[in-house]
Every structure is written in C-alpha cells, then in structure tokens.
Write a protein that holds these residues in place. Structure first.
Motif, PDB file in Angstrom:
ATOM      1  N   MET A   1       0.821  -1.213   0.000  1.00 43.50           N
ATOM      2  CA  MET A   1       0.000   0.000   0.000  1.00 43.50           C
ATOM      3  C   MET A   1       0.855   1.263   0.000  1.00 43.50           C
ATOM      4  O   MET A   1       0.355   2.340  -0.335  1.00 43.50           O
ATOM      5  CB  MET A   1      -0.910   0.015   1.231  1.00 43.50           C
ATOM      6  CG  MET A   1      -1.975  -1.055   1.254  1.00 43.50           C
ATOM      7  SD  MET A   1      -3.286  -0.729   0.076  1.00 43.50           S
ATOM      8  CE  MET A   1      -4.555  -1.834   0.701  1.00 43.50           C
ATOM      9  N   ARG A   2       2.100   1.136   0.378  1.00 43.66           N
ATOM     10  CA  ARG A   2       2.976   2.315   0.408  1.00 43.66           C
ATOM     11  C   ARG A   2       3.222   2.800  -1.019  1.00 43.66           C
ATOM     12  O   ARG A   2       3.695   2.033  -1.861  1.00 43.66           O
ATOM     13  CB  ARG A   2       4.310   1.961   1.055  1.00 43.66           C
ATOM     14  CG  ARG A   2       5.228   3.150   1.284  1.00 43.66           C
ATOM     15  CD  ARG A   2       6.606   2.709   1.793  1.00 43.66           C
ATOM     16  NE  ARG A   2       7.378   3.861   2.209  1.00 43.66           N
ATOM     17  CZ  ARG A   2       7.575   4.217   3.474  1.00 43.66           C
ATOM     18  NH1 ARG A   2       7.062   3.481   4.450  1.00 43.66           N
ATOM     19  NH2 ARG A   2       8.267   5.292   3.772  1.00 43.66           N
ATOM     20  N   PRO A   3       2.907   4.067  -1.322  1.00 45.32           N
ATOM     21  CA  PRO A   3       3.171   4.571  -2.682  1.00 45.32           C
ATOM     22  C   PRO A   3       4.649   4.428  -3.032  1.00 45.32           C
ATOM     23  O   PRO A   3       5.523   4.860  -2.288  1.00 45.32           O
ATOM     24  CB  PRO A   3       2.735   6.039  -2.601  1.00 45.32           C
ATOM     25  CG  PRO A   3       1.746   6.082  -1.490  1.00 45.32           C
ATOM     26  CD  PRO A   3       2.216   5.072  -0.486  1.00 45.32           C
ATOM     27  N   ALA A   4       4.915   3.842  -4.182  1.00 45.11           N
ATOM     28  CA  ALA A   4       6.297   3.597  -4.613  1.00 45.11           C
ATOM     29  C   ALA A   4       6.808   4.814  -5.370  1.00 45.11           C
ATOM     30  O   ALA A   4       6.818   4.843  -6.592  1.00 45.11           O
ATOM     31  CB  ALA A   4       6.361   2.352  -5.484  1.00 45.11           C
ATOM     32  N   MET A   5       7.250   5.809  -4.630  1.00 45.73           N
ATOM     33  CA  MET A   5       7.742   7.032  -5.264  1.00 45.73           C
ATOM     34  C   MET A   5       9.242   6.964  -5.527  1.00 45.73           C
ATOM     35  O   MET A   5       9.745   7.573  -6.450  1.00 45.73           O
ATOM     36  CB  MET A   5       7.404   8.247  -4.391  1.00 45.73           C
ATOM     37  CG  MET A   5       5.914   8.348  -4.026  1.00 45.73           C
ATOM     38  SD  MET A   5       4.778   8.140  -5.422  1.00 45.73           S
ATOM     39  CE  MET A   5       5.130   9.614  -6.375  1.00 45.73           C
ATOM     40  N   ASN A   6       9.972   6.198  -4.701  1.00 45.89           N
ATOM     41  CA  ASN A   6      11.413   6.049  -4.859  1.00 45.89           C
ATOM     42  C   ASN A   6      11.715   4.635  -5.328  1.00 45.89           C
ATOM     43  O   ASN A   6      11.510   3.668  -4.583  1.00 45.89           O
ATOM     44  CB  ASN A   6      12.119   6.339  -3.532  1.00 45.89           C
ATOM     45  CG  ASN A   6      13.632   6.172  -3.622  1.00 45.89           C
ATOM     46  OD1 ASN A   6      14.179   5.916  -4.699  1.00 45.89           O
ATOM     47  ND2 ASN A   6      14.320   6.300  -2.500  1.00 45.89           N
TER      48      ASN A   6
END
Length: 293
Positions: free
Chosen positions: A133-138
């Motif tokens: 669920m953690r947005p994969a921005m990196n």
C-alpha cells in the motif's frame, strides 16, 4: 547441497517407497520447497490449488525494474508463473500512469512454489502477488533499505474504515488490477472495499473481484486465474454475483458491533492444530518439480 537434501526424500519419478516414503510423509513440505533457491527447468505450470500445490518453471521478477521494486529480497519470494510476472509489470506501468512512480511488490512465491517456511498458506502455485500500500515514489531503494522499510497501514477502527493514508490512487490502482482479465480476486480489508463502493461513480462490475478479508491493510493481495496449459491447476470458485458491497458492509458492521460468540458444544471434540502439509498431500507432479534441475 540443497538439491541433495531434497533428493533424499524422493524416489526417481513420482513414486515413494520404503524409508523414503516414511521420511517424505513426516517431513513438512515447506522444508523441502524452502530448500530450493532456484526454479525448476520445466515448462511453466501451476499444479494444485493456491493453498496446496507447487510451481514448475517459475520465473523470477527482476529485483528492480523501470516501474517496480521487489521488497524483502532475503525471502527469495519474487518468483511466479511467467504470466504473473507479466501482470506485475503491466500493473506497475499503470500505477505510474495513475500517479505513483510504480509499485513495491511484496511476496509472490518461492522458486518452486509450495508451502512457505513462514507466513502464507496460499502463494503456492505462482499466481498470488502482495502489492504494498505504500506509494512507490522512490525506485532506487538499496537491498538493505528494502529489508528494513515497511509498508503503511490504511485501516482505522480495526479495519472498519480507511485512514488518512488512503488516496484516490489506491482506489484507481486496485480498479486497474481488478479490470485485468487475468485477475480472479483481490483481497483487502473490509473498510477499503466499502470505501471503494462508496466512491465509485462509474462502472462497478470490477468491484465484484474485490473481496474483504482479514488483515490486508498493509498490502492488497492479487490472485490470478489458472493459466492455459496448467491442466492440474485448480481455480477458486468465482466470486458471488453482484458488486459484493453489501457483504463488505456486513463485515464492517461486525467489526463495529461484534456478534456474541457462539456457545461451544461441551460434547464437541477440542479443535486440533492444523497439520503441516507434507509432499504426499500435494499433487503428485510436485515430487517431480522438487527433483528437477
């Protein structure tokens, strides 16, 4: 060495006899499948059911791609049926279009599927994927960082509601996954399903595949259908007709106002702990999957 350990429990072909049969019968299958660190050199096939089977010819999801990263690499669970790997790449590209840089991918399967040394009962035939669920921005996380970073929870009030971490992008990514024809079901905590039911203003057919289930607030679990060529693969029964929103609301109601526990029949036998699966519990093809180079 690992292959020799496994071979000690197997007989040529798929037959079992003598002391080997006894050893295989008593050895938890998770130890046999967990001993392998690579896939079998066979055609890609899923054998058995999601919670009682194995995977031939698995493919490893690359640790890092243009729109994804595999997490917890020490577990060596970034293996799956090749069509599952294709799906992950496809969904991660859609996640970028929606607004994230891609996806963080949690557990898929072991190299040869089968029961896992820890955790899941399912994920055995290469058709299950946990998407964080953690947005994969990196997408430049180091191996060490991927071992220590955690996903983020979306639930509030024990799973009855979403919290402030929930975004329209979560809704859109799960909708994209559910609309993929390869997908059979997606498991997520009840409050998320209800939130999506309340927010969806367009086509609602995809909501049928979103199924409320315990946990699943740090990740959502995507399950693919059995793939062509896997004659021994057992599909799960289709979800009930309709969008499933009323059923999800009942889950939420029970979280907020739990029903009284059912009285236990004093004459009923005490529940027994679940027995560990052994190789003889699995489809006969799984012995060959373990033995193959």
């Amino acid at each position: 060495m690992k292959h020799l350990i496994v071979s000690a429990f197997l007989v040529l072909g798929t037959s079992l006899s003598g002391t080997t049969a006894t050893q295989a019968q008593n050895t938890p299958a998770k130890q046999l499948f967990g001993a392998h660190d690579d896939a079998s050199s066979q055609r890609a096939r899923s054998h058995g059911s999601y919670a009682k089977g194995c995977l031939a010819g698995g493919e490893q999801l690359a640790e890092t791609g243009p729109t994804w990263q595999a997490m917890r690499l020490s577990r060596n669970r970034n293996w799956a049926h090749p069509r599952t790997v294709d799906f992950v790449q496809r969904l991660s590209r859609e996640a970028r279009r929606i607004g994230w840089n891609g996806l963080y991918i949690g557990d898929m399967s072991q190299p040869r599927g089968g029961p896992m040394l820890s955790g899941h009962r399912s994920h055995q035939i290469g058709l299950d994927i946990d998407v964080w669920m953690r947005p994969a921005m990196n997408l430049n996380l180091s191996r060490n960082r991927r071992e220590n970073i955690s996903s983020i929870s979306m639930r509030r009030a024990g799973g009855a509601f979403v919290n402030d971490n929930w975004t329209p992008e979560h809704h859109a990514i799960m909708r994209a996954a559910a609309q993929d024809p390869e997908v059979a079901r997606i498991f997520v905590f009840p409050g998320a399903k209800v939130q999506m039911c309340n927010d969806e203003t367009g086509d609602r057919a995809w909501l049928r595949k979103i199924r409320p289930w315990y946990g699943h607030h740090y990740h959502f679990h995507v399950r693919l259908r059995c793939q062509r060529g896997s004659r021994n693969c057992e599909d799960q029964a289709p979800p009930p007709a309709g969008d499933g929103c009323a059923d999800a609301q009942r889950w939420v109601n029970d979280i907020l106002d739990p029903p009284p526990p059912q009285p236990r029949d004093p004459n009923a036998p005490a529940p027994q702990p679940r027995r560990e699966l052994t190789l003889t519990d699995l489809p006969r093809q799984c012995a060959g999957v373990l033995e193959a180079r």
